[in-house]
Write a protein that holds these residues in place. Structure first.
Motif, PDB file in Angstrom:
ATOM      1  N   GLU A  20       0.849  -1.186   0.000  1.00 21.85           N
ATOM      2  CA  GLU A  20       0.000   0.000   0.000  1.00 21.85           C
ATOM      3  C   GLU A  20       0.891   1.244   0.000  1.00 21.85           C
ATOM      4  O   GLU A  20       1.876   1.313   0.731  1.00 21.85           O
ATOM      5  CB  GLU A  20      -0.880   0.011   1.251  1.00 21.85           C
ATOM      6  CG  GLU A  20      -1.812  -1.180   1.380  1.00 21.85           C
ATOM      7  CD  GLU A  20      -3.057  -1.047   0.533  1.00 21.85           C
ATOM      8  OE1 GLU A  20      -3.233   0.031  -0.086  1.00 21.85           O
ATOM      9  OE2 GLU A  20      -3.853  -1.996   0.480  1.00 21.85           O
ATOM     10  N   THR A  21       0.533   2.232  -0.801  1.00 19.22           N
ATOM     11  CA  THR A  21       1.277   3.478  -0.847  1.00 19.22           C
ATOM     12  C   THR A  21       0.301   4.640  -0.939  1.00 19.22           C
ATOM     13  O   THR A  21      -0.618   4.621  -1.757  1.00 19.22           O
ATOM     14  CB  THR A  21       2.227   3.512  -2.058  1.00 19.22           C
ATOM     15  OG1 THR A  21       3.097   2.382  -1.996  1.00 19.22           O
ATOM     16  CG2 THR A  21       3.066   4.776  -2.053  1.00 19.22           C
ATOM     17  N   THR A  22       0.486   5.633  -0.081  1.00 18.68           N
ATOM     18  CA  THR A  22      -0.404   6.800  -0.096  1.00 18.68           C
ATOM     19  C   THR A  22       0.050   7.800  -1.153  1.00 18.68           C
ATOM     20  O   THR A  22       1.137   7.690  -1.721  1.00 18.68           O
ATOM     21  CB  THR A  22      -0.415   7.502   1.277  1.00 18.68           C
ATOM     22  OG1 THR A  22       0.860   8.127   1.487  1.00 18.68           O
ATOM     23  CG2 THR A  22      -0.698   6.517   2.393  1.00 18.68           C
ATOM     24  N   GLU A  23      -0.785   8.808  -1.389  1.00 17.90           N
ATOM     25  CA  GLU A  23      -0.435   9.857  -2.348  1.00 17.90           C
ATOM     26  C   GLU A  23       0.806  10.616  -1.898  1.00 17.90           C
ATOM     27  O   GLU A  23       1.523  11.186  -2.726  1.00 17.90           O
ATOM     28  CB  GLU A  23      -1.607  10.816  -2.517  1.00 17.90           C
ATOM     29  CG  GLU A  23      -2.819  10.194  -3.196  1.00 17.90           C
ATOM     30  CD  GLU A  23      -3.971  11.165  -3.327  1.00 17.90           C
ATOM     31  OE1 GLU A  23      -3.871  12.276  -2.756  1.00 17.90           O
ATOM     32  OE2 GLU A  23      -4.961  10.826  -3.994  1.00 17.90           O
ATOM     33  N   ALA A  24       1.062  10.607  -0.603  1.00 17.07           N
ATOM     34  CA  ALA A  24       2.252  11.286  -0.078  1.00 17.07           C
ATOM     35  C   ALA A  24       3.513  10.439  -0.218  1.00 17.07           C
ATOM     36  O   ALA A  24       4.608  10.885   0.108  1.00 17.07           O
ATOM     37  CB  ALA A  24       2.041  11.643   1.391  1.00 17.07           C
ATOM     38  N   GLY A  25       3.355   9.200  -0.687  1.00 22.51           N
ATOM     39  CA  GLY A  25       4.504   8.332  -0.886  1.00 22.51           C
ATOM     40  C   GLY A  25       4.841   7.453   0.297  1.00 22.51           C
ATOM     41  O   GLY A  25       5.862   6.758   0.293  1.00 22.51           O
ATOM     42  N   ASP A  26       3.996   7.457   1.344  1.00 24.21           N
ATOM     43  CA  ASP A  26       4.238   6.601   2.509  1.00 24.21           C
ATOM     44  C   ASP A  26       3.883   5.156   2.184  1.00 24.21           C
ATOM     45  O   ASP A  26       2.840   4.878   1.591  1.00 24.21           O
ATOM     46  CB  ASP A  26       3.398   7.076   3.694  1.00 24.21           C
ATOM     47  CG  ASP A  26       3.751   8.489   4.118  1.00 24.21           C
ATOM     48  OD1 ASP A  26       4.952   8.761   4.260  1.00 24.21           O
ATOM     49  OD2 ASP A  26       2.824   9.304   4.297  1.00 24.21           O
ATOM     50  N   GLU A  27       4.759   4.241   2.588  1.00 20.06           N
ATOM     51  CA  GLU A  27       4.538   2.821   2.325  1.00 20.06           C
ATOM     52  C   GLU A  27       3.820   2.173   3.487  1.00 20.06           C
ATOM     53  O   GLU A  27       4.156   2.391   4.649  1.00 20.06           O
ATOM     54  CB  GLU A  27       5.870   2.118   2.060  1.00 20.06           C
ATOM     55  CG  GLU A  27       6.528   2.570   0.767  1.00 20.06           C
ATOM     56  CD  GLU A  27       7.837   1.873   0.517  1.00 20.06           C
ATOM     57  OE1 GLU A  27       8.548   1.593   1.504  1.00 20.06           O
ATOM     58  OE2 GLU A  27       8.162   1.616  -0.654  1.00 20.06           O
ATOM     59  N   GLY A  28       2.834   1.347   3.162  1.00 19.71           N
ATOM     60  CA  GLY A  28       2.047   0.674   4.174  1.00 19.71           C
ATOM     61  C   GLY A  28       2.235  -0.826   4.153  1.00 19.71           C
ATOM     62  O   GLY A  28       3.299  -1.323   3.770  1.00 19.71           O
ATOM     63  N   PRO A  29       1.195  -1.574   4.512  1.00 23.10           N
ATOM     64  CA  PRO A  29       1.312  -3.029   4.646  1.00 23.10           C
ATOM     65  C   PRO A  29       1.724  -3.721   3.351  1.00 23.10           C
ATOM     66  O   PRO A  29       1.287  -3.351   2.259  1.00 23.10           O
ATOM     67  CB  PRO A  29      -0.095  -3.449   5.073  1.00 23.10           C
ATOM     68  CG  PRO A  29      -0.672  -2.231   5.722  1.00 23.10           C
ATOM     69  CD  PRO A  29      -0.118  -1.080   4.951  1.00 23.10           C
ATOM     70  N   LEU A  30       2.541  -4.739   3.495  1.00 24.79           N
ATOM     71  CA  LEU A  30       2.950  -5.580   2.373  1.00 24.79           C
ATOM     72  C   LEU A  30       1.777  -6.444   1.934  1.00 24.79           C
ATOM     73  O   LEU A  30       1.118  -7.073   2.761  1.00 24.79           O
ATOM     74  CB  LEU A  30       4.118  -6.464   2.800  1.00 24.79           C
ATOM     75  CG  LEU A  30       4.681  -7.421   1.760  1.00 24.79           C
ATOM     76  CD1 LEU A  30       5.402  -6.642   0.673  1.00 24.79           C
ATOM     77  CD2 LEU A  30       5.631  -8.405   2.422  1.00 24.79           C
ATOM     78  N   GLN A  31       1.515  -6.494   0.630  1.00 27.30           N
ATOM     79  CA  GLN A  31       0.373  -7.258   0.111  1.00 27.30           C
ATOM     80  C   GLN A  31       0.778  -8.365  -0.850  1.00 27.30           C
ATOM     81  O   GLN A  31      -0.050  -9.221  -1.184  1.00 27.30           O
ATOM     82  CB  GLN A  31      -0.607  -6.321  -0.593  1.00 27.30           C
ATOM     83  CG  GLN A  31      -1.146  -5.191   0.257  1.00 27.30           C
ATOM     84  CD  GLN A  31      -2.029  -5.655   1.397  1.00 27.30           C
ATOM     85  OE1 GLN A  31      -2.251  -6.843   1.587  1.00 27.30           O
ATOM     86  NE2 GLN A  31      -2.561  -4.721   2.161  1.00 27.30           N
ATOM     87  N   GLY A  32       2.003  -8.372  -1.307  1.00 23.30           N
ATOM     88  CA  GLY A  32       2.410  -9.418  -2.238  1.00 23.30           C
ATOM     89  C   GLY A  32       3.891  -9.358  -2.535  1.00 23.30           C
ATOM     90  O   GLY A  32       4.568  -8.366  -2.226  1.00 23.30           O
ATOM     91  N   ALA A  33       4.402 -10.425  -3.140  1.00 26.54           N
ATOM     92  CA  ALA A  33       5.823 -10.490  -3.500  1.00 26.54           C
ATOM     93  C   ALA A  33       6.016 -11.523  -4.606  1.00 26.54           C
ATOM     94  O   ALA A  33       5.193 -12.428  -4.781  1.00 26.54           O
ATOM     95  CB  ALA A  33       6.680 -10.850  -2.288  1.00 26.54           C
ATOM     96  N   VAL A  34       7.108 -11.376  -5.341  1.00 23.43           N
ATOM     97  CA  VAL A  34       7.461 -12.337  -6.384  1.00 23.43           C
ATOM     98  C   VAL A  34       8.966 -12.268  -6.597  1.00 23.43           C
ATOM     99  O   VAL A  34       9.587 -11.233  -6.360  1.00 23.43           O
ATOM    100  CB  VAL A  34       6.702 -12.048  -7.707  1.00 23.43           C
ATOM    101  CG1 VAL A  34       7.142 -10.719  -8.314  1.00 23.43           C
ATOM    102  CG2 VAL A  34       6.861 -13.188  -8.699  1.00 23.43           C
ATOM    103  N   GLN A  35       9.538 -13.384  -7.028  1.00 27.61           N
ATOM    104  CA  GLN A  35      10.970 -13.441  -7.300  1.00 27.61           C
ATOM    105  C   GLN A  35      11.210 -13.762  -8.768  1.00 27.61           C
ATOM    106  O   GLN A  35      10.414 -14.454  -9.411  1.00 27.61           O
ATOM    107  CB  GLN A  35      11.634 -14.506  -6.425  1.00 27.61           C
ATOM    108  CG  GLN A  35      11.557 -14.204  -4.944  1.00 27.61           C
ATOM    109  CD  GLN A  35      12.033 -15.368  -4.101  1.00 27.61           C
ATOM    110  OE1 GLN A  35      13.166 -15.811  -4.219  1.00 27.61           O
ATOM    111  NE2 GLN A  35      11.158 -15.877  -3.243  1.00 27.61           N
ATOM    112  N   LEU A  36      12.315 -13.255  -9.281  1.00 26.00           N
ATOM    113  CA  LEU A  36      12.725 -13.521 -10.656  1.00 26.00           C
ATOM    114  C   LEU A  36      14.148 -14.049 -10.636  1.00 26.00           C
ATOM    115  O   LEU A  36      15.050 -13.411 -10.089  1.00 26.00           O
ATOM    116  CB  LEU A  36      12.651 -12.239 -11.492  1.00 26.00           C
ATOM    117  CG  LEU A  36      13.173 -12.325 -12.931  1.00 26.00           C
ATOM    118  CD1 LEU A  36      12.333 -13.295 -13.758  1.00 26.00           C
ATOM    119  CD2 LEU A  36      13.195 -10.937 -13.573  1.00 26.00           C
TER     120      LEU A  36
END
Length: 206
Positions: free
Chosen positions: A92-108
């Motif tokens: 999650e990221t607000t309009e102000a650029g603050d990062e919130g809870p992690l919702q997903g991930a992937v590796q390459l």
């Protein structure tokens, strides 16, 4: 590559998070790459992995998954990050650029062999159980596909449990089913299941 889809919301994911003021701002999902110094995400990544395994996702572990084992796994992932291994997260990221809870991930994982510099593998795509239906899996996949194409890769492969919801996701995203191997892995509950193999050819970037 294994995709986690589940149905309940975890009570964890406390760091990084939003302060009370920023949590009231409208938020969107942002995808970005982590490096080996982004260790502040380890607790949230451990929570994400536990959430997936405890909701039946086949991610290389059996349930119940301890927090120690989850953290140990991610420490190993961070130790391998570099030219051929990358980790992307959606949060999650607000309009102000603050990062919130992690919702997903992937590796390459990009194949380092000199005769296979054209291909890579997508691994462990995970979406938090409380964030389904928001297009997060698609965002993560589009990002790693573009990252692979940027590095000159023209072919990606992955594997996922046969008959799973993930297969519909990959078909929707233009991946092709190459076949199925029976009794390839054990699910989180310990039962053997088949694995479907998928591939996707990437357009060359101009």
């Amino acid at each position: 590559m294994l995709l986690s889809f589940s149905t309940a919301t975890s009570r964890l994911h406390r760091r990084p998070t939003l302060d009370p003021a920023s949590s009231r701002q409208p938020s969107t999902i942002a995808v970005r790459q982590l490096n080996s110094r982004d260790l502040q995400w380890l607790p949230a990544l451990a929570d994400l992995l536990i959430d997936g395994v405890h909701h039946g996702a086949s991610l290389g572990f059996l349930a119940p998954l301890s927090r120690y084992a989850a953290l140990d796994h991610w420490h190993g992932v961070f130790a391998r990050l570099g030219a051929h291994q990358s980790l992307w997260i959606a949060c999650e990221t607000t309009e102000a650029g603050d990062e919130g809870p992690l919702q997903g991930a992937v590796q390459l994982s990009l194949c380092p062999r000199v005769n296979a510099h054209h291909r890579g593998e997508v691994q462990r795509l995970m979406v938090h159980s409380g964030a389904r239906g928001r297009g997060i899996a698609s965002q993560l996949m589009h990002r790693v596909e573009y990252a692979a194409a940027e590095q000159g890769r023209s072919l990606l492969v992955l594997e996922t449990p046969a008959g799973s919801q993930a297969e519909a996701v990959y078909a929707h995203l233009g991946w092709q089913r190459a076949g199925e191997i029976p009794d390839y892995d054990a699910c989180a509950e310990g039962r053997l299941h088949g694995s479907a193999l998928y591939y996707k050819r990437l357009a060359r970037l101009v």
